[in-house]
Design an enzyme around this catalytic site. Structure first.
Site, short mmCIF file in Angstrom:
data_model
loop_
_atom_site.label_atom_id
_atom_site.label_comp_id
_atom_site.label_asym_id
_atom_site.label_seq_id
_atom_site.Cartn_x
_atom_site.Cartn_y
_atom_site.Cartn_z
N ASP A 8 0.79 -1.39 -0.14
CA ASP A 8 0.20 -0.02 0.03
C ASP A 8 0.92 1.08 0.03
O ASP A 8 2.24 1.13 -0.22
CB ASP A 8 -1.23 0.01 1.13
CG ASP A 8 -0.26 0.24 2.63
OD1 ASP A 8 0.87 0.37 2.62
OD2 ASP A 8 -1.14 0.21 3.41
N CYS A 64 3.07 -3.04 4.18
CA CYS A 64 2.13 -2.05 4.57
C CYS A 64 2.90 -1.43 5.42
O CYS A 64 4.39 -1.64 5.81
CB CYS A 64 0.79 -2.41 4.84
SG CYS A 64 0.50 -3.54 6.30
N THR A 66 2.66 -1.50 9.01
CA THR A 66 3.21 -2.25 10.25
C THR A 66 3.49 -3.66 9.35
O THR A 66 4.04 -4.72 10.01
CB THR A 66 2.20 -2.62 11.10
OG1 THR A 66 0.91 -2.72 10.28
CG2 THR A 66 2.28 -0.92 11.74
N HIS A 97 8.92 -24.52 9.32
CA HIS A 97 7.85 -25.26 10.08
C HIS A 97 6.20 -24.73 9.76
O HIS A 97 5.49 -25.67 9.69
CB HIS A 97 8.07 -24.59 11.78
CG HIS A 97 9.05 -25.00 12.29
ND1 HIS A 97 9.39 -24.95 13.68
CD2 HIS A 97 10.24 -25.61 11.90
CE1 HIS A 97 10.57 -25.17 13.89
NE2 HIS A 97 11.03 -25.75 12.91
N HIS A 132 5.86 -31.50 10.79
CA HIS A 132 5.09 -30.18 10.63
C HIS A 132 3.82 -30.47 9.75
O HIS A 132 2.83 -29.52 9.54
CB HIS A 132 5.96 -29.20 10.23
CG HIS A 132 7.37 -28.79 10.95
ND1 HIS A 132 6.87 -28.17 12.13
CD2 HIS A 132 8.59 -29.06 10.92
CE1 HIS A 132 7.96 -28.29 12.99
NE2 HIS A 132 8.97 -28.86 12.08
C1 RB5 Z 1 -1.72 2.80 6.26
O1 RB5 Z 1 -1.60 4.12 7.13
C2 RB5 Z 1 -1.47 1.82 7.40
O2 RB5 Z 1 -2.67 1.66 8.35
C3 RB5 Z 1 -1.34 0.40 6.94
O3 RB5 Z 1 -0.21 0.76 5.93
C4 RB5 Z 1 -0.79 -0.66 7.70
O4 RB5 Z 1 0.24 -0.43 8.55
C5 RB5 Z 1 -1.99 -1.40 8.31
O5 RB5 Z 1 -1.93 -2.45 8.84
#
Ligand code: RB5
Length: 144
Positions: A8, A64, A66, A97, A132
């Site tokens: 994203d 993304c 996080t 695993h 596994h």
């Molecule tokens: C975008 O601002 C952010 O929320 C997205 O990239 C991500 O971190 C969501 O899990």
């Protein structure tokens, strides 16, 4: 090996680094966007995971901010075992695993060096099989 990649807007910068890594290592990839524009991670996760489901690509890489939104979205899709990795040990174990087929990365969490090491280990570690196999079978049965 062929890979589907997607990000994203928050993952866009790290995606550039991942592309660079794939080019350097002669790994072919299919780019499912985004291209810097604001978008919703679930839409991109769907595109990448569909390619993995259809065996058009062996693995997916989703990025993304996080890595969490991508990972949650990816794991809603049948046959997908997506793992959010922030360290090398987890990247190794999730291949060995869990037979993970999608790697999720957080662009706001990881630096360039760690990202490269995670990619190295994830893409070069084989599933161990053995004990596994039954665990993964039970995991996948949770889909139905
Ligand atoms: C975008 O601002 C952010 O929320 C997205 O990239 C991500 O971190 C969501 O899990």
């Amino acid at each position: 090996m062929r890979i589907a990649i997607g990000c994203d807007h928050a993952g866009y910068n790290l995606r550039t680094l991942v592309q660079q890594y794939l080019w350097e290592n002669n790994i072919e990839f299919d780019d499912c966007g985004c291209f810097g524009e604001v978008c919703d991670y679930a839409d991109i996760a769907k595109l990448v995971c569909k390619r993995v489901q259809e065996k058009k690509d062996d693995f997916g890489i989703l990025i993304c901010g996080t890595g969490i939104g991508m990972c949650m979205s990816a794991n809603k899709m049948k046959g997908i075992r997506a793992a959010l990795c922030t360290d090398v040990y987890s990247a190794k174990c999730t291949r060995a695993h869990n037979d993970a087929n999608v790697l999720c990365l957080g662009a706001r969490v990881l630096g360039a060096g760690m990202t490269r090491e995670i990619l190295d280990v994830f893409l070069n570690t084989a599933f161990e099989g053995g004990r596994h196999v039954i665990r993964i079978k039970k995991m996948m049965e949770l889909e139905s």
